[in-house]
Design a protein around this motif. Structure first.
Motif, PDB file in Angstrom:
ATOM      1  N   SER A   1       0.060   4.393  -2.335  1.00 48.67           N
ATOM      2  CA  SER A   1      -0.733   5.374  -1.607  1.00 48.67           C
ATOM      3  C   SER A   1       0.124   6.558  -1.169  1.00 48.67           C
TER       4      SER A   1
ATOM      5  N   SER B   1      -0.646   8.608   1.248  1.00 50.93           N
ATOM      6  CA  SER B   1      -0.714   8.784   2.705  1.00 50.93           C
ATOM      7  C   SER B   1      -0.637   7.443   3.416  1.00 50.93           C
TER       8      SER B   1
ATOM      9  N   LEU C   1       0.822  -1.207   0.000  1.00 55.73           N
ATOM     10  CA  LEU C   1       0.000   0.000   0.000  1.00 55.73           C
ATOM     11  C   LEU C   1       0.857   1.258   0.000  1.00 55.73           C
TER      12      LEU C   1
ATOM     13  N   TYR D   1      -2.992   4.089 -10.152  1.00 53.49           N
ATOM     14  CA  TYR D   1      -1.688   3.459 -10.387  1.00 53.49           C
ATOM     15  C   TYR D   1      -1.784   2.407 -11.493  1.00 53.49           C
TER      16      TYR D   1
ATOM     17  N   GLU E   1      -6.524   5.584  -5.532  1.00 49.48           N
ATOM     18  CA  GLU E   1      -5.078   5.550  -5.742  1.00 49.48           C
ATOM     19  C   GLU E   1      -4.626   4.276  -6.453  1.00 49.48           C
TER      20      GLU E   1
ATOM     21  N   SER F   1     -10.273   6.664  -0.844  1.00 50.76           N
ATOM     22  CA  SER F   1      -9.000   7.195  -1.331  1.00 50.76           C
ATOM     23  C   SER F   1      -8.093   6.081  -1.827  1.00 50.76           C
ATOM     24  N   LEU F   2      -8.092   4.955  -1.101  1.00 51.55           N
ATOM     25  CA  LEU F   2      -7.239   3.838  -1.475  1.00 51.55           C
ATOM     26  C   LEU F   2      -7.690   3.235  -2.807  1.00 51.55           C
TER      27      LEU F   2
ATOM     28  N   TYR G   1      -6.617   3.225   6.525  1.00 49.62           N
ATOM     29  CA  TYR G   1      -6.673   3.936   5.253  1.00 49.62           C
ATOM     30  C   TYR G   1      -8.114   4.286   4.907  1.00 49.62           C
TER      31      TYR G   1
END
Length: 216
Positions: free
Chosen positions: A56, A58, A52, A78, A74, A70-71, A66
């Motif tokens: 990620s 953050s 992660l 990617y 991201e 958002s994860l 997490y």
């Protein structure tokens, strides 16, 4: 997000994280910890944290973890799932047709626009996905700027098909034919070798059966 270089094994695990995260309700599970992910997917907690961290921006927060939304964003960014990539198939047999009509690719930012086959003499196909004569391959690739090609042709024709793709500026080839293909260095070739997968499954099953017999 700045792209980081990651290992092949990490890259292979990312879709598993993504698929699980998408099963969660953002309202009921707004956050998730690396510990929870590791437990669900049967992975080591340290490995999950490293994976992660590679995609990620953050780090997971203590006691919070997490942000699921958002994860997801991201990981999709990617992997490029948020950018639809068009592809074409050569070989409109049972496998080629099945891939052509499979709607599930869309969630991975992947779109097969058409298939081609030497045995097709006029445009055909269903569900809006067309099957064209192979003679139209070059023109469509040029017109739509296609860069991904999928080979589901017989092994005897696969190298010739691959050469045709390369000649028409295809840069990535997904090969389902059970044969080794030769491509220039700048071409990305991924072989989907079902024989290898079956061999791994068979060996694993055989070992498990031996262990079961020992415990009887």
């Amino acid at each position: 997000m700045k792209t980081k270089e990651i290992s092949k094994s990490t890259l292979q695990r990312l879709p598993a994280y993504l698929n699980y995260l998408k099963t969660l309700s953002p309202r009921e599970t707004p956050n998730i910890s690396a510990t929870a992910l590791a437990a669900v997917l049967g992975l080591g907690e340290v490995q999950v944290r490293k994976d992660l961290a590679s995609v990620s921006l953050s780090a997971g927060k203590p006691k919070t973890g997490y942000s699921v939304c958002s994860l997801i964003k991201e990981i999709e960014e990617y992997l490029g799932y948020n950018n639809i990539k068009d592809a074409v198939i050569i070989g409109a047999g049972k496998m080629g047709t099945a891939l052509l009509n499979y709607s599930g690719f869309a969630q991975y930012g992947f779109n097969i626009v058409a298939a081609f086959d030497i045995n097709v003499t006029e445009d055909g196909g269903e569900k809006g996905k067309k099957i064209f004569p192979l003679s139209k391959f070059g023109n469509l690739c040029k017109r739509l700027n296609i860069k991904i090609g999928i080979i589901t042709a017989p092994a005897s024709a696969a190298q010739e098909v691959c050469d045709l793709m390369v000649a028409n500026n295809i840069l990535a080839v997904w090969n389902f034919a059970p044969i080794h293909l030769n491509v220039p260095e700048h071409i990305l070739l991924h072989n989907e070798n079902m024989a290898v997968s079956l061999a791994i499954l068979s060996k694993h099953l055989k070992e498990n059966l031996k262990k079961s017999k020992k415990h009887l």
